[in-house]
Scaffold this motif. Structure first.
Motif, short mmCIF file in Angstrom:
data_model
loop_
_atom_site.label_atom_id
_atom_site.label_comp_id
_atom_site.label_asym_id
_atom_site.label_seq_id
_atom_site.Cartn_x
_atom_site.Cartn_y
_atom_site.Cartn_z
N PRO A 131 0.81 -1.23 0.00
CA PRO A 131 0.00 0.00 0.00
C PRO A 131 0.84 1.27 0.00
O PRO A 131 0.34 2.34 -0.35
CB PRO A 131 -0.82 -0.13 1.30
N ARG A 132 2.12 1.17 0.36
CA ARG A 132 2.98 2.36 0.37
C ARG A 132 3.69 2.58 -0.96
O ARG A 132 4.40 3.56 -1.14
CB ARG A 132 4.03 2.23 1.49
N ALA A 137 -3.99 -0.30 -8.16
CA ALA A 137 -4.76 -1.01 -7.14
C ALA A 137 -5.09 -2.42 -7.59
O ALA A 137 -5.16 -3.35 -6.78
CB ALA A 137 -6.05 -0.23 -6.83
N ARG A 140 -2.15 -4.68 -6.84
CA ARG A 140 -2.11 -4.98 -5.40
C ARG A 140 -3.17 -6.02 -5.04
O ARG A 140 -2.91 -6.94 -4.26
CB ARG A 140 -2.33 -3.68 -4.62
N GLU A 229 -3.53 -5.06 9.43
CA GLU A 229 -4.10 -5.36 8.12
C GLU A 229 -5.62 -5.21 8.15
O GLU A 229 -6.21 -4.77 7.16
CB GLU A 229 -3.71 -6.78 7.70
N GLN A 232 -6.20 -1.51 7.87
CA GLN A 232 -6.02 -1.07 6.50
C GLN A 232 -7.23 -1.43 5.64
O GLN A 232 -7.64 -0.66 4.77
CB GLN A 232 -4.76 -1.70 5.91
N GLY A 236 -9.62 1.02 3.51
CA GLY A 236 -9.87 0.78 2.09
C GLY A 236 -11.33 0.60 1.77
O GLY A 236 -11.81 1.03 0.72
N LYS A 244 -5.44 6.06 -2.22
CA LYS A 244 -5.72 4.65 -2.52
C LYS A 244 -7.16 4.42 -2.95
O LYS A 244 -7.46 3.47 -3.66
CB LYS A 244 -5.40 3.79 -1.30
N SER A 247 -10.01 0.59 -2.05
CA SER A 247 -9.07 -0.50 -2.33
C SER A 247 -9.49 -1.84 -1.73
O SER A 247 -8.90 -2.86 -2.05
CB SER A 247 -7.67 -0.14 -1.80
N HIS A 248 -10.50 -1.85 -0.83
CA HIS A 248 -10.95 -3.08 -0.20
C HIS A 248 -12.48 -3.11 -0.16
O HIS A 248 -13.14 -2.09 -0.41
CB HIS A 248 -10.43 -3.19 1.24
#
Length: 307
Positions: A131-132, A137, A140, A229, A232, A236, A244, A247-248
């Motif tokens: 993520p850094r 996306a 990832r 996690e 994060q 996301g 980002k 992203s999730h």
């Protein structure tokens, strides 16, 4: 996917569908080899980390041959086995999408020894630091899905090995991570599965010469990693990071929370192999008494002697 993971510039010039291939390279221990693309005009995803790959050429008899040729040409890399993993979709500047065949291959060498002919560099990264990085996306997400599949396969192998009566201490395995649930355990044998995993991880780290205190310390730190996690994933899923974006999904959050729980259970089982389940039950009763009201008198068991 809305972004191409590893497109070539030729992929966006009207080639027929399924004319591109890329390779997801992992070392078998959780790291992935990424390619830093040149940051110059005219290059797709300039300056971003991506996968090695490219477009099919007339001499390629298959997309696997395309993937192998690109590995040789771009990095002088030969992999013994390539396995089809997924087909992803690239979106070009004109809005059209192109399917990309993704292969997975295993290699554990030093990227500094490779003859890189395109891009800036190759480097190993673990999914938790991605993520850094500046990367699509979709790339990832592709790597996250592959890492989850590897973890599921590893835990499934551990469970089936123990079920067959083979001593897991004699089997090679990954370091202590319980970040995905293996297939099959029912409510009645959850703790038995947890204990099998704990024994397997103990054996792995015993073989590495790690003392008990060091093993316990790393396992507890693993809980913190899994919690990070999960955090994060929430960020996301809410899309609160403008860089980002979304992203999730909340399904990702559910999976990460399950990872936290499983990792915590394995940690407790490693520290208390003889009574982890009973200890957790006692702790649950003590903590829940502070928040749950006492059962109504009518629901309590009678303390009187039977007539």
């Amino acid at each position: 996917m809305t972004e191409q993971t590893t497109p070539t510039d030729a992929a966006l010039t009207g080639q027929p569908p399924q004319a591109n291939a890329s390779t997801l390279i992992h070392d078998g221990a959780g790291a992935y080899l990424l390619h830093l693309r040149d940051d110059i005009p005219g290059i797709w995803e300039p300056g971003a980390w991506s996968l090695l790959g490219g477009g099919r050429e007339p001499g390629d008899r298959s997309l696997e041959e395309t993937a192998r040729r690109e590995l040789r040409e771009e990095a002088g890399l030969e992999l013994p086995d390539l396995t089809p993993f997924s087909v992803e979709q690239a979106r070009g500047s004109d809005g059209r999408t192109v399917p990309i065949q993704i292969f997975a291959g295993r290699w554990a060498g030093d990227p500094a020894t490779l003859n890189l002919t395109e891009g800036v560099m190759l480097h190993w990264f673990r999914p938790e630091v991605m993520p850094r990085l500046r990367m699509a996306a979709s790339t990832r997400d592709l790597i996250r899905r592959h890492a989850e599949s590897v973890r599921r396969d590893s835990l499934g192998t551990a469970t089936s090995t123990a079920a067959e009566g083979t001593n897991p201490a004699h089997q090679p395995g990954p370091p202590a991570t319980a970040s995905a649930a293996g297939p099959g355990p029912t409510e009645d044998d959850v703790w038995e599965t947890i204990l099998r995993l704990a024994r397997r991880f103990d054996a792995h780290e015993d073989a590495r010469g790690m003392g008990q205190t060091e093993q316990w310390t790393l396992q507890v730190l693993k809980i913190a990693e899994e919690t990070g996690e999960a955090s994060q994933a929430v960020i996301g899923a809410r899309g609160t990071n403008p860089r980002k974006g979304d992203s999730h999904t909340w399904l990702d959050v559910h999976a990460e929370v399950a990872d936290v729980i499983i990792t915590g259970m394995v940690a407790l089982a490693r520290m208390r192999p003889d009574d982890a389940e009973q200890f957790l039950r006692c702790q649950l009763a003590e903590k829940s008494a502070k928040f749950l009201p006492a059962a109504p008198a009518a629901d309590r068991p009678s303390q009187e002697e039977p007539a």
